[in-house]
Design an enzyme around this catalytic site. Structure first.
Site, short mmCIF file in Angstrom:
data_model
loop_
_atom_site.label_atom_id
_atom_site.label_comp_id
_atom_site.label_asym_id
_atom_site.label_seq_id
_atom_site.Cartn_x
_atom_site.Cartn_y
_atom_site.Cartn_z
N SER A 151 0.83 -1.21 0.00
CA SER A 151 0.00 0.00 0.00
C SER A 151 0.87 1.26 0.00
O SER A 151 0.56 2.22 -0.69
CB SER A 151 -0.87 0.07 1.26
OG SER A 151 -2.11 -0.52 1.04
N TRP A 202 -9.66 7.95 6.18
CA TRP A 202 -9.10 6.67 5.73
C TRP A 202 -7.97 6.89 4.74
O TRP A 202 -7.91 6.22 3.70
CB TRP A 202 -10.18 5.77 5.10
CG TRP A 202 -11.22 5.34 6.05
CD1 TRP A 202 -12.51 5.75 6.10
CD2 TRP A 202 -11.06 4.40 7.13
NE1 TRP A 202 -13.16 5.14 7.14
CE2 TRP A 202 -12.30 4.30 7.79
CE3 TRP A 202 -9.98 3.64 7.62
CZ2 TRP A 202 -12.49 3.48 8.90
CZ3 TRP A 202 -10.18 2.82 8.70
CH2 TRP A 202 -11.42 2.75 9.33
N ASP A 216 -8.01 -22.02 7.92
CA ASP A 216 -8.72 -23.24 8.31
C ASP A 216 -7.73 -24.41 8.39
O ASP A 216 -7.71 -25.17 9.37
CB ASP A 216 -9.82 -23.48 7.26
CG ASP A 216 -10.58 -24.76 7.47
OD1 ASP A 216 -10.45 -25.38 8.53
OD2 ASP A 216 -11.33 -25.14 6.55
N GLU A 271 -9.98 1.18 -2.76
CA GLU A 271 -9.80 1.29 -4.22
C GLU A 271 -11.02 0.79 -4.98
O GLU A 271 -10.89 0.21 -6.05
CB GLU A 271 -8.56 0.50 -4.65
CG GLU A 271 -7.28 1.12 -4.21
CD GLU A 271 -6.86 2.28 -5.08
OE1 GLU A 271 -7.61 2.62 -6.00
OE2 GLU A 271 -5.80 2.85 -4.81
#
Ligand code: TGC
Ligand code: FAD
Length: 388
Positions: free
Chosen positions: A95, A166, A340, A367
């Site tokens: 990012s 954000w 899992d 995005e």
């Protein structure tokens, strides 16, 4: 941890040039050596690893696909492979590179004046100036056209007021690309951190992208000059063109996240013994591993094709939407299946799957959410917009 060997079931390496493989392998090595040893601790502390900025810059990863001004000028596929490897380390690290390159340097290059390019770009490529991109607001996420942030003309000056929320890199950025409404429509502005009236506050309490800075940006009567405006950034389309660049990187990046969790689940399943045999020998576990390997391969093919279209300048933004939508969904499903397979160990940060699982929730939303990309594609296929 042994060096990562990659996942290439269909021998897609044969479709890459030597230069593309070289970029991929050097970023892979960087992630093994410098990101993985520190990232879990950063994630625990909720801290972005700022020490990685300079090494990333030295590898040419900031504005990597841009030409000139000290940028590496990688082709779209090499750039995508670099994002894939960074996100194998952590979505927050990818990012940082996405925002710096695709969302801050790209608009300066594409919509800025020559003076703005000279002032910012080379220093941003070196990591000496950090940028952020401020589009989202508290009440306008998927629908940025409704933004309330305003830039009003006052003679030869602009007065900026509003709140953005954000915003990745917000708290550490030296400059923000800010989208605001003017009497002539939406325009983009470069707002330096030291402008009076501009303040930031980091968002605490995230369970996702903890190794990334996410902030609120506030602008109260911030005075800007005409030279702070990106002269060619006109309308929401300009902001959306930046998003195309970043979404393209994400479409590759999330393959890295999926590779990381698949690799961890595969190795774990071969060594974890239950009912007197490795769990990898059970049909239900194999089904999950096969699903992951198949979907990773399909995602690689889609990203590669979109990359080649981008290189040939034939890419449409709906191709990029399909790749962002599908590949992020694929990585999210892989993280769940891998978690899992690790059983209880899958919820502990001794293993990386939990961090990727939490990170991918942000990537699924930012995005353009999964559903927004579905509607963008729906409009492309039917000619009917679901937004109007
Ligand atoms: P709409 O009427 O559809 O479009 C307005 C104008 O823009 C054109 N257009 C595009 N142009 C280039 N690229 C695209 N992707 C484009 N999409 C649309 C369109 O043709 C039109 O042009 P014109 O000439 O006709 O005016 O606009 P709308 O208001 O109906 O909204 C469309 C929608 C929903 C697709 C758009 O607003 C959208 O994409 N929403 C999602 C918002 C979003 O993605 N925000 C991201 C914020 S940044 C971020 O999350 C960074 S995360 C950190 C990291 O990357 O790591
Ligand atoms: P909303 O738009 O409120 O959506 C909520 C839900 O409603 C979603 O499921 C959505 O798909 C659904 N929905 C909305 N409209 C429709 C519709 N028409 N039809 C069907 N469903 C719909 N933004 C920036 O500008 N810069 C940044 O650097 C940045 N970094 C971010 C970093 C992180 C960690 C996160 C989480 C977000 C970041 N964002 C950034 C914001 C991000 O782009 C938005 O969160 C995103 O665009 C969605 O907006 P929203 O959160 O307001 O959700």
């Amino acid at each position: 941890m042994p060096p990562f060997k990659g996942i290439d079931f269909c021998l897609l390496d044969e479709l890459l040039s030597e230069d593309e493989r070289l970029v991929r392998d050097s970023v892979r090595d960087f992630v093994d050596r410098e990101v993985l040893p520190i990232i879990e601790s950063c994630n625990r502390q909720g801290k972005f690893p700022e020490d990685l900025i300079q090494p990333m810059a030295a590898l040419g990863l900031l504005g990597a696909n841009l030409e000139g001004y000290g940028c590496a000028g990688m082709n779209p596929v090499a750039y995508g492979l670099a994002m894939q490897e960074l996100e194998r380390g952590d979505s927050g690290v990818r990012s940082f590179a996405s925002v710096q390159g695709a969302l801050c340097m790209y608009p300066i290059l594409a919509f800025g004046s020559e003076e703005q390019r000279q002032h910012y770009l080379a220093k941003m490529a070196k990591g000496e100036i950090v940028g952020c991109f401020a589009l989202t607001e508290p009440d306008f996420g998927s629908n940025p056209a409704g933004m309330l942030t305003k830039a009003q003309r006052r003679g030869d000056r602009w007065l900026l007021n509003g709140t953005k929320l954000w915003i990745t890199n917000g708290g550490i950025a030296d400059v923000a690309v800010v989208w605001a409404k003017t009497d002539d429509g939406i325009r983009g502005f470069l707002v330096d951190r030291d402008k009076p009236g501009f303040s930031t506050k980091d968002i605490a309490g995230k369970f996702s992208l903890r190794a990334s800075v996410t902030s609120e940006l506030s602008f109260q009567n911030v005075e800007l000059s005409e030279s702070d405006r990106l002269p060619q950034a006109e309308g929401l389309t300009a902001a959306l063109r930046c998003l195309n660049q970043a979404r393209y990187g994400i479409a590759w990046g999330v393959i890295g996240s999926a590779m990381a969790v698949y690799d961890e689940a595969l190795e774990y399943s071969k060594s974890r013994v239950q009912f007197s045999r490795p769990i990898a020998g059970f049909q239900l576990v194999q089904e999950k591993l096969v699903w992951m390997a198949t979907e990773i391969t399909k995602a690689q093919l889609l990203a590669l094709r979109v990359g080649r279209l981008k290189e040939a300048k034939k890419v449409h933004h709906s191709h990029i939407s399909m790749a962002k939508m599908n590949n992020t969904w694929m990585a999210r499903e892989c993280a769940r299946k891998a978690r899992d397979i690790l059983g209880a160990n899958g919820v502990h940060d001794e293993y990386q799957v939990g961090r990727h699982l939490c990170n991918i929730e942000s990537v699924y939303t930012y995005e353009g959410t999964h559903d927004i990309h579905t509607l963008i594609l729906g409009e492309q296929l039917t000619g009917l917009s679901a937004f109007e």
